[in-house]
Design a protein around this motif. Structure first.
Motif, PDB file in Angstrom:
ATOM      1  N   GLU A  47       7.175   6.663  16.194  1.00 55.05           N
ATOM      2  CA  GLU A  47       8.208   6.562  17.428  1.00 55.05           C
ATOM      3  C   GLU A  47       9.293   7.427  17.475  1.00 55.05           C
ATOM      4  O   GLU A  47       9.213   7.622  18.939  1.00 55.05           O
ATOM      5  CB  GLU A  47       8.615   4.872  17.284  1.00 55.05           C
ATOM      6  N   GLU A  48      10.218   7.755  16.862  1.00 51.09           N
ATOM      7  CA  GLU A  48      10.653   8.886  16.645  1.00 51.09           C
ATOM      8  C   GLU A  48       9.591  10.102  17.221  1.00 51.09           C
ATOM      9  O   GLU A  48      10.721  10.701  18.744  1.00 51.09           O
ATOM     10  CB  GLU A  48      12.459   9.235  15.979  1.00 51.09           C
ATOM     11  N   LEU A  49       8.470  10.566  16.947  1.00 56.44           N
ATOM     12  CA  LEU A  49       8.705  12.138  18.145  1.00 56.44           C
ATOM     13  C   LEU A  49       7.810  10.997  18.662  1.00 56.44           C
ATOM     14  O   LEU A  49       7.881  12.304  19.482  1.00 56.44           O
ATOM     15  CB  LEU A  49       7.118  12.252  16.934  1.00 56.44           C
ATOM     16  N   GLU A  50       7.239  10.373  19.328  1.00 54.59           N
ATOM     17  CA  GLU A  50       6.147   9.760  20.639  1.00 54.59           C
ATOM     18  C   GLU A  50       7.956   9.542  21.956  1.00 54.59           C
ATOM     19  O   GLU A  50       7.823  10.811  22.885  1.00 54.59           O
ATOM     20  CB  GLU A  50       5.923   8.669  20.824  1.00 54.59           C
ATOM     21  N   GLU A  51       9.051  10.027  20.903  1.00 54.86           N
ATOM     22  CA  GLU A  51      10.284   9.717  22.040  1.00 54.86           C
ATOM     23  C   GLU A  51      10.991  10.985  22.156  1.00 54.86           C
ATOM     24  O   GLU A  51      10.862  11.842  23.461  1.00 54.86           O
ATOM     25  CB  GLU A  51      11.662   8.780  21.661  1.00 54.86           C
ATOM     26  N   PHE A  52      10.496  11.937  21.104  1.00 55.76           N
ATOM     27  CA  PHE A  52      10.386  13.800  21.404  1.00 55.76           C
ATOM     28  C   PHE A  52       9.664  14.291  22.775  1.00 55.76           C
ATOM     29  O   PHE A  52      10.022  14.734  23.321  1.00 55.76           O
ATOM     30  CB  PHE A  52      10.714  14.080  19.887  1.00 55.76           C
ATOM     31  N   ILE A  53       8.338  13.761  22.118  1.00 55.07           N
ATOM     32  CA  ILE A  53       7.539  14.333  23.364  1.00 55.07           C
ATOM     33  C   ILE A  53       7.689  14.318  24.382  1.00 55.07           C
ATOM     34  O   ILE A  53       7.217  14.655  25.452  1.00 55.07           O
ATOM     35  CB  ILE A  53       6.394  13.510  22.614  1.00 55.07           C
ATOM     36  N   ALA A  54       8.095  13.000  24.360  1.00 54.56           N
ATOM     37  CA  ALA A  54       8.089  12.363  25.971  1.00 54.56           C
ATOM     38  C   ALA A  54       9.468  12.665  26.854  1.00 54.56           C
ATOM     39  O   ALA A  54       9.585  13.220  27.579  1.00 54.56           O
ATOM     40  CB  ALA A  54       8.565  10.685  26.117  1.00 54.56           C
ATOM     41  N   PHE A  55      10.668  13.373  26.172  1.00 50.96           N
ATOM     42  CA  PHE A  55      11.380  13.807  26.529  1.00 50.96           C
ATOM     43  C   PHE A  55      11.487  14.943  26.599  1.00 50.96           C
ATOM     44  O   PHE A  55      11.685  15.754  27.950  1.00 50.96           O
ATOM     45  CB  PHE A  55      12.526  13.824  25.816  1.00 50.96           C
ATOM     46  N   THR A  56      10.705  16.226  25.946  1.00 52.02           N
ATOM     47  CA  THR A  56      10.351  17.451  26.755  1.00 52.02           C
ATOM     48  C   THR A  56       9.804  17.292  27.972  1.00 52.02           C
ATOM     49  O   THR A  56       9.597  18.410  28.142  1.00 52.02           O
ATOM     50  CB  THR A  56       9.530  17.441  25.050  1.00 52.02           C
ATOM     51  N   TYR A  57       8.217  16.734  27.784  1.00 52.72           N
ATOM     52  CA  TYR A  57       7.989  16.507  29.022  1.00 52.72           C
ATOM     53  C   TYR A  57       8.371  16.393  29.951  1.00 52.72           C
ATOM     54  O   TYR A  57       7.975  17.056  31.405  1.00 52.72           O
ATOM     55  CB  TYR A  57       6.470  15.912  29.001  1.00 52.72           C
ATOM     56  N   ALA A  58       9.397  16.019  30.558  1.00 53.55           N
ATOM     57  CA  ALA A  58      10.315  14.560  31.086  1.00 53.55           C
ATOM     58  C   ALA A  58      11.463  16.133  31.796  1.00 53.55           C
ATOM     59  O   ALA A  58      11.505  17.083  32.780  1.00 53.55           O
ATOM     60  CB  ALA A  58      11.140  13.797  30.906  1.00 53.55           C
ATOM     61  N   GLU A  59      11.594  16.646  30.640  1.00 50.12           N
ATOM     62  CA  GLU A  59      12.611  18.412  31.077  1.00 50.12           C
ATOM     63  C   GLU A  59      11.778  19.170  31.554  1.00 50.12           C
ATOM     64  O   GLU A  59      12.279  19.714  32.351  1.00 50.12           O
ATOM     65  CB  GLU A  59      12.913  18.326  29.373  1.00 50.12           C
TER      66      GLU A  59
END
Length: 65
Positions: A47-59
């Protein structure tokens, strides 16, 4: 100081030139033998990895608009 001394650029100190092999030996590095050698436990959960990936794509998309 003379004018010539004030115009001379400030250079970093001269370091001895080492070969790649010498640099690697100084750091006691080992060759990569498999992809498992590159594995790191950076994220505590999927879940922490998925949050990071989502944040990276959003940025990345933030500045596109």
């Amino acid at each position: 100081m003379s004018a010539a001394e004030t115009e001379r650029p400030i250079l970093p100190p001269i370091r001895p030139r080492l070969t790649v092999e010498e640099l690697l030996a100084a750091k006691n590095t080992q060759p990569i033998r498999s992809l498992d050698d590159l594995k790191a436990d950076t994220f505590e959960s999927d879940e922490e990895l998925e949050e990071f990936i989502a944040f990276t794509y959003a940025e990345r998309r933030r500045d596109v608009a």
